[in-house]
Design a protein around this motif. Structure first.
Motif, PDB file in Angstrom:
ATOM      1  N   LYS A  75       0.975  -1.097  -0.060  1.00 24.28           N
ATOM      2  CA  LYS A  75       0.048  -0.043   0.047  1.00 24.28           C
ATOM      3  C   LYS A  75       0.795   1.338  -0.081  1.00 24.28           C
ATOM      4  O   LYS A  75       0.344   2.175  -0.692  1.00 24.28           O
ATOM      5  CB  LYS A  75      -0.839  -0.132   1.339  1.00 24.28           C
ATOM      6  CG  LYS A  75      -2.273  -0.793   1.290  1.00 24.28           C
ATOM      7  CD  LYS A  75      -3.103  -0.080   1.817  1.00 24.28           C
ATOM      8  CE  LYS A  75      -4.583  -0.533   1.907  1.00 24.28           C
ATOM      9  NZ  LYS A  75      -4.804  -1.656   2.973  1.00 24.28           N
ATOM     10  N   GLU A  76       2.080   1.163   0.809  1.00 24.34           N
ATOM     11  CA  GLU A  76       2.697   2.394   0.661  1.00 24.34           C
ATOM     12  C   GLU A  76       3.304   2.826  -0.547  1.00 24.34           C
ATOM     13  O   GLU A  76       3.762   3.826  -0.878  1.00 24.34           O
ATOM     14  CB  GLU A  76       3.923   1.881   1.696  1.00 24.34           C
ATOM     15  CG  GLU A  76       5.029   2.964   2.116  1.00 24.34           C
ATOM     16  CD  GLU A  76       4.397   4.198   2.857  1.00 24.34           C
ATOM     17  OE1 GLU A  76       3.107   4.115   3.192  1.00 24.34           O
ATOM     18  OE2 GLU A  76       5.138   5.116   2.643  1.00 24.34           O
ATOM     19  N   THR A  77       3.837   1.779  -1.328  1.00 22.36           N
ATOM     20  CA  THR A  77       4.268   2.080  -2.615  1.00 22.36           C
ATOM     21  C   THR A  77       3.212   2.880  -3.484  1.00 22.36           C
ATOM     22  O   THR A  77       3.496   3.723  -4.174  1.00 22.36           O
ATOM     23  CB  THR A  77       4.398   0.590  -3.480  1.00 22.36           C
ATOM     24  OG1 THR A  77       5.252  -0.170  -2.578  1.00 22.36           O
ATOM     25  CG2 THR A  77       5.413   0.862  -4.915  1.00 22.36           C
ATOM     26  N   ASP A  78       1.956   2.635  -3.435  1.00 21.78           N
ATOM     27  CA  ASP A  78       0.838   3.059  -4.191  1.00 21.78           C
ATOM     28  C   ASP A  78       0.901   4.623  -3.468  1.00 21.78           C
ATOM     29  O   ASP A  78       0.740   5.565  -4.273  1.00 21.78           O
ATOM     30  CB  ASP A  78      -0.498   2.639  -4.115  1.00 21.78           C
ATOM     31  CG  ASP A  78      -0.617   1.175  -4.833  1.00 21.78           C
ATOM     32  OD1 ASP A  78       0.150   1.174  -5.720  1.00 21.78           O
ATOM     33  OD2 ASP A  78      -1.133   0.088  -4.389  1.00 21.78           O
ATOM     34  N   ARG A  79       0.627   4.625  -2.393  1.00 20.53           N
ATOM     35  CA  ARG A  79       0.808   5.782  -1.625  1.00 20.53           C
ATOM     36  C   ARG A  79       1.772   7.021  -2.021  1.00 20.53           C
ATOM     37  O   ARG A  79       1.744   8.025  -2.417  1.00 20.53           O
ATOM     38  CB  ARG A  79       0.800   5.952   0.027  1.00 20.53           C
ATOM     39  CG  ARG A  79       0.365   6.836   0.839  1.00 20.53           C
ATOM     40  CD  ARG A  79       0.167   6.862   2.065  1.00 20.53           C
ATOM     41  NE  ARG A  79       1.759   6.781   2.385  1.00 20.53           N
ATOM     42  CZ  ARG A  79       2.744   7.848   2.237  1.00 20.53           C
ATOM     43  NH1 ARG A  79       2.234   9.228   2.121  1.00 20.53           N
ATOM     44  NH2 ARG A  79       4.150   7.583   2.557  1.00 20.53           N
ATOM     45  N   GLN A  80       3.322   6.346  -2.235  1.00 20.22           N
ATOM     46  CA  GLN A  80       4.312   6.748  -2.845  1.00 20.22           C
ATOM     47  C   GLN A  80       4.093   7.450  -3.971  1.00 20.22           C
ATOM     48  O   GLN A  80       4.460   8.580  -4.325  1.00 20.22           O
ATOM     49  CB  GLN A  80       5.295   6.090  -2.551  1.00 20.22           C
ATOM     50  CG  GLN A  80       6.648   6.555  -2.614  1.00 20.22           C
ATOM     51  CD  GLN A  80       7.115   7.344  -1.212  1.00 20.22           C
ATOM     52  OE1 GLN A  80       6.546   6.802  -0.322  1.00 20.22           O
ATOM     53  NE2 GLN A  80       8.155   7.976  -1.187  1.00 20.22           N
ATOM     54  N   ASP A 137       1.228   8.123  -5.759  1.00 21.74           N
ATOM     55  CA  ASP A 137       0.303   9.206  -5.555  1.00 21.74           C
ATOM     56  C   ASP A 137       0.940  10.442  -5.309  1.00 21.74           C
ATOM     57  O   ASP A 137       0.513  11.514  -5.720  1.00 21.74           O
ATOM     58  CB  ASP A 137      -0.808   8.867  -4.567  1.00 21.74           C
ATOM     59  CG  ASP A 137      -1.998   8.023  -5.210  1.00 21.74           C
ATOM     60  OD1 ASP A 137      -2.043   8.034  -6.414  1.00 21.74           O
ATOM     61  OD2 ASP A 137      -2.831   7.526  -4.413  1.00 21.74           O
ATOM     62  N   GLU A 138       1.911  10.362  -4.140  1.00 20.07           N
ATOM     63  CA  GLU A 138       2.424  11.657  -3.757  1.00 20.07           C
ATOM     64  C   GLU A 138       3.288  12.170  -4.913  1.00 20.07           C
ATOM     65  O   GLU A 138       3.366  13.437  -5.087  1.00 20.07           O
ATOM     66  CB  GLU A 138       3.504  11.277  -2.646  1.00 20.07           C
ATOM     67  CG  GLU A 138       3.009  11.702  -1.333  1.00 20.07           C
ATOM     68  CD  GLU A 138       3.864  11.643  -0.323  1.00 20.07           C
ATOM     69  OE1 GLU A 138       3.691  10.778   0.953  1.00 20.07           O
ATOM     70  OE2 GLU A 138       4.967  11.849  -0.377  1.00 20.07           O
ATOM     71  N   ARG A 185      12.196   7.161  -0.677  1.00 15.58           N
ATOM     72  CA  ARG A 185      11.865   7.834   0.654  1.00 15.58           C
ATOM     73  C   ARG A 185      13.117   8.558   1.111  1.00 15.58           C
ATOM     74  O   ARG A 185      13.437   8.077   2.467  1.00 15.58           O
ATOM     75  CB  ARG A 185      11.173   6.892   1.540  1.00 15.58           C
ATOM     76  CG  ARG A 185       9.495   6.371   1.142  1.00 15.58           C
ATOM     77  CD  ARG A 185       9.091   5.814   1.990  1.00 15.58           C
ATOM     78  NE  ARG A 185       8.517   4.497   1.596  1.00 15.58           N
ATOM     79  CZ  ARG A 185       8.154   3.425   2.100  1.00 15.58           C
ATOM     80  NH1 ARG A 185       8.381   3.275   3.725  1.00 15.58           N
ATOM     81  NH2 ARG A 185       7.661   2.413   1.675  1.00 15.58           N
ATOM     82  N   ARG A 197       1.966  11.853 -14.122  1.00 20.27           N
ATOM     83  CA  ARG A 197       0.612  11.043 -13.860  1.00 20.27           C
ATOM     84  C   ARG A 197      -0.097  10.825 -15.411  1.00 20.27           C
ATOM     85  O   ARG A 197      -0.467   9.644 -15.785  1.00 20.27           O
ATOM     86  CB  ARG A 197      -0.358  11.451 -13.191  1.00 20.27           C
ATOM     87  CG  ARG A 197      -1.549  10.601 -12.777  1.00 20.27           C
ATOM     88  CD  ARG A 197      -2.816  11.355 -12.089  1.00 20.27           C
ATOM     89  NE  ARG A 197      -2.444  11.811 -10.702  1.00 20.27           N
ATOM     90  CZ  ARG A 197      -2.316  11.209  -9.576  1.00 20.27           C
ATOM     91  NH1 ARG A 197      -2.658   9.983  -9.521  1.00 20.27           N
ATOM     92  NH2 ARG A 197      -2.069  11.635  -8.446  1.00 20.27           N
TER      93      ARG A 197
END
Ligand code: ATP
Length: 239
Positions: free
Chosen positions: A113-118, A120-121, A157, A130
């Motif tokens: 999930k963190e990869t997707d959040r990253q 998105d950021e 990160r 995008r």
């Protein structure tokens, strides 16, 4: 998120055969601070960054991040210690999509999930990436490739981002976009170390600068004071 820490570089030297490119230089990047390294062509700026990252052999030097000694850490492991690197000339993978290039920045972790959040950021920071996520990186303009290279480094990160001439070959408008992005990253608390030929970008994005001459630190001070210094102006006007 881990805390941003002070980068300390001490007694760093680089020799290429008999040629001394960097001669026992030292500087620090305080947490959340943005430091520029400026100087004429051949002053040793790129060699300093490469030696910091472990990409060229150092003939002397100690590198610390907070109280961790990174002197013996290999280049590929620097990202795990929180240092992201955007090399001169971008080096994106032209035959891979924009998104695959970004995901390569996250290679050291499993996809979660963190990869997707990253992702998105990064897409929020660079909306054009995008839009072009399925395009081959090689089909992007120079400015878009630079954004991709920065985005890929951010996927690791980092707590400190090291950038080597991000403005190279970009139009003034795109240099302005890169400046906006660097300022946003600073607001988010990231430390920056920037080698840059463009005076507007250097003095706009940094609060402190080191001036290199013949492999040595000739001057250092706040970006505000150095931007008015006649010797510094000469470095830039002489380019
Ligand atoms: P530029 O803005 O032109 O990249 P710089 O300040 O980044 O300049 P460096 O690229 O670090 O300077 O080069 C410092 C010195 O080391 C120069 O004299 C250069 O010619 C020399 N040098 C750089 N790379 C090598 C190499 N691979 N082999 C031999 N000499 C090198």
């Amino acid at each position: 998120a881990e805390k941003v820490q002070r980068l300390t570089v001490e007694d760093l030297s680089v020799h290429y055969g008999g040629v001394c490119a960097v001669s026992s230089i030292g500087f620090t990047v305080e947490p959340g601070e943005s430091v520029g390294i400026i100087g004429a062509n051949g002053a040793g700026k790129t060699s300093t960054l490469k030696a910091l990252m472990g990409l060229v052999p150092r003939s002397s030097g100690r590198i610390r991040l907070g109280d961790r000694d990174l002197t013996g850490v290999k280049a590929r492991d620097m990202v795990r210690h929180g240092i992201g690197y955007v090399p001169e000339g971008r080096h994106v993978f032209p035959g891979l999509s924009v998104e695959k290039n970004l995901l390569l920045g996250a290679y050291s972790r499993p996809w979660d999930k963190e990869t997707d959040r990253q992702l998105d950021e990064i897409y929020a920071l660079f909306p054009v990436l995008r839009e072009m996520r399925e395009r081959l990186a090689g089909a992007l303009s120079g400015g878009q490739q630079q954004m991709l290279a920065i985005g890929r480094a951010l996927m690791t990160r980092p707590r400190l981002l090291v950038l080597d001439e991000p403005s190279m070959g970009l139009s003034p408008k795109l240099v302005g976009s890169i400046l906006d992005v660097l300022l946003r990253l600073r607001e988010d608390g990231l430390s920056l170390l920037l080698v840059e030929q463009n005076a507007k970008l250097t003095f706009g994005a940094t609060n402190h600068c080191v001036v290199m001459e013949n492999g040595e630190v000739a001057m250092s001070g706040t970006s505000a004071e150095l931007s008015h210094d006649p010797r510094v102006r000469e470095v830039y006007l002489g380019l």
